[in-house]
Design a protein around this motif. Structure first.
Motif: not given
Length: 247
Positions: A15-32
């Motif tokens: 699930l490389t697409g989900m992994a890429s999305g996870y990294r992007a969301l984890d680095a976004n403060p607003e994702a919390g």
């Protein structure tokens, strides 16, 4: 804390697409502020997008299109008789899904091959299989395949694609063997796939190019009875572009 094990697990599952999305969301403060359902939805969207892109890249490589053309870059301003409404309708790909054919004719340099590749590129984006051949090279490939035992396999490969693009048909008359090869291809694809042909030769002269009357009747009846047609005219776009660059 769980970021790295989660990423490793996503990659292990492919699930490389989900992994890429996870990294992007984890680095976004607003994702919390997102709920678990919203996180999951965004991750799934990343995965779906990545898979669509991968399928497109695979289909585009297999198609071997001659030009890196796209329908968004089509020039409708040139006076060559291109009907914008018709071309945009063809770009939807419905004619491919309903297994109809398309013929693009016109003099040298008016963009026949480029338009064919643009439609092929769009078909790849729509997750349809495409195969491009210049007609002289197709017959050369078939002749070689006949000699080394790959003839049947190559015909099956040609038969099963959603869209077959045969570029630069004519003007030389076909040899008897080539005419029979063409009939095999058109017969295999009749009502099972769409075929796009470009040619400098008007359709009313195709009969004499095939040469053998019985084969010509069989090929043209199957090929043309349900075909859309684009008939281009005007001066060569290459010559015009060269003149503009010189100026």
């Amino acid at each position: 804390m769980l970021t790295h094990p989660t990423l490793d697990l996503l990659r292990e599952l492919g699930l490389t697409g989900m992994a890429s999305g996870y990294r992007a969301l984890d680095a976004n403060p607003e994702a919390g502020a997102l709920s678990h359902a919203e996180w999951l939805g965004l991750l799934l969207e990343h995965e779906a997008t990545a898979r669509r892109q991968k399928r497109f890249e695979t289909r585009a490589r297999a198609a071997r299109l001659r030009h890196p053309a796209s329908i968004e870059d089509v020039d409708y301003r040139s006076h060559r008789g291109l009907d914008r409404a018709l071309f945009l309708k063809l770009a939807t790909g419905d004619w491919i899904r309903t297994r109809r054919n398309l013929v693009i004719t016109g003099p040298c340099g008016v963009g026949k091959s480029w338009l064919a590749c643009a439609l092929g590129h769009k078909a790849c984006r729509d997750d349809l299989s495409v195969l491009y051949y210049r007609v002289p090279r197709l017959f050369a490939a078939l002749s070689l395949a006949r000699g080394d035992g790959r003839y049947g396999r190559l015909l099956r490969q040609i038969a099963r694609v959603n869209l077959l693009i045969l570029d630069d048909w004519g003007p030389e008359p076909l040899l008897p063997e080539q005419a029979r090869d063409l009939l095999e291809i058109i017969e295999d694809r009749y009502d099972t796939g769409a075929t796009l042909i470009t040619s400098q030769v008007p359709v009313d002269r195709w009969y004499e190019i095939i040469g053998i009357p019985t084969l010509a009747d069989a090929v043209l009846d199957r090929l043309l009875h349900n075909a859309h047609r684009i008939e281009l005219a005007g001066e060569s776009l290459r010559k015009r572009k060269a003149a503009e660059q010189a100026a």
